[in-house]
Design an enzyme around this catalytic site. Sequence first.
Site, short mmCIF file in Angstrom:
data_model
loop_
_atom_site.label_atom_id
_atom_site.label_comp_id
_atom_site.label_asym_id
_atom_site.label_seq_id
_atom_site.Cartn_x
_atom_site.Cartn_y
_atom_site.Cartn_z
CE LYS A 32 14.52 18.93 -11.21
NZ LYS A 32 13.55 18.90 -11.99
CB SER A 45 16.37 21.81 -15.41
OG SER A 45 15.40 22.94 -15.77
CD GLU A 100 11.53 11.81 -15.42
OE1 GLU A 100 10.19 12.67 -15.21
OE2 GLU A 100 12.37 12.50 -15.51
CG HIS A 158 -1.89 -1.12 1.35
ND1 HIS A 158 -3.05 -1.32 0.83
CD2 HIS A 158 -1.66 -2.37 2.03
CE1 HIS A 158 -3.37 -2.61 0.93
NE2 HIS A 158 -2.74 -3.20 1.77
#
Length: 472
Positions: A282, A276, A289, A155
């Site tokens: 970043k 970035s 991804e 969970h």
Amino acid sequence: MKTWGGRFEDAPDPVAADFGRSVEIDAELAVDDVLGSMAHVRALGRAGVLTKGEVEALLAGLAGVRADIESGTMRWDPALEDVHMNVEAELEARVGPAARKLHTGRSRNDQVSTDLRLWLRRTIDDLDVAFVGLERALVDLARRHADTVMPAHTHTQPAQPVLLAHHLLAHVEMLERDRGRLADARRRGNVSPLGSGAVAGSGFRLDREAVAADLGFEGVTRNSIDASGDRDFAAESLAAFAIAMVHLSRLSEELVWWSHPRLGFVRFADAFSTGSSMLPNKRNPDPAELVRAKAGRVVGDLAGFLAVLKGLPLGYQRDLQEDKRPLFESARELRRSLEVLTGVIGSVTVDEERIAAAAAEGYTTATAVAETLVELGVAFRSAHHVVGRLVRAAEEGGVTLDALPDDAFTAGLAESDDDTARGLAGDPAAAGRLRAAASIEGAIARCDVIGGTASARVAAELETAGRRLGLP
């Protein structure tokens, strides 16, 4: 000359002709098409349809076409509609009118099915190599962190402590199932439809089993109608591709979160990170991804192709031309995703201290304490209740379970409705035993079953996986 032009007086509408053209897509089958044609020529020779000289001329011509395809010098004519007609036209340019005999006893229906099965067979073999590469990277990472502890979740909440190696081997298990599914799809698709013709079977006495053996198939299809329109092998492979991409997406999701500075479990190598255009701070896990996103595309390819199949009657329908784009795309994205994740896993850095600290959060050793109470004679439901109260006491005190004082354990036992638990409240050794069970080491050691996270069990599984994957 159109292969079917004798039936019509008017030329095809240019828009309709362009709409039906597929050579830009099915040119990927070119080598397979030539191999299938060479086997068909030999079959026609054995059946006495072609002379020995014609067989030799056609085989030599096809070998030359194949060489041009493999060297990248083959020129594809979109006006010829598909890969089959391009190969046949090129063959005629090389050997003359004898090339017009090539298609005797064959339809593009059984021809394209043969090509696609040949392509799929070698594609699955290539994918299997890529799967093994990722599995090896996972096992190697697990070996390097064989004693590192992490939290397992249910969970999305901390559940129990496990070894990081155990977690990584879970992904290896998933990939092994993917390999098995693809092997099954390969086996079912590895039968030859050549000789089925358009739908009723060839009108010439072709030795279909000899052709199948010539092409490395394990057998032949048994019904010409089914063979004409069957794309189960394509759908099954797409399903296996999609499931595999879902597995890679789940691995990627974990890597994305593990690399978040708030967790800091892993750090992507510079080579597999991006920055970035605006934010100098970043460090983005872009490869993982993108795998997540590409998984959606592959799932969509499966759903789209099943939607194509669902309304088709038996026999070949032109709808089946749409089988190639999703197959080619899905196989390509799966292979690329396997390769990039192999690089990510092979170069990732694990912060053992951060991940071990997380394993102690959320009272992950509570189950081990409850099981220890069961060993001391307390019914599990009562033990569950006792440990729940201990967790609450630890939470209120801001400490871990194994840091609770003796009187906290004694109070938890004394307040139980279980006679045995209340009796343990007077046992001076009980608190120490429960505290030992509440340690990370104690909790991990308890799970000493096949498939469990106990150190010896995980070490054995690592050894087994290493042998299977050919690791030193």
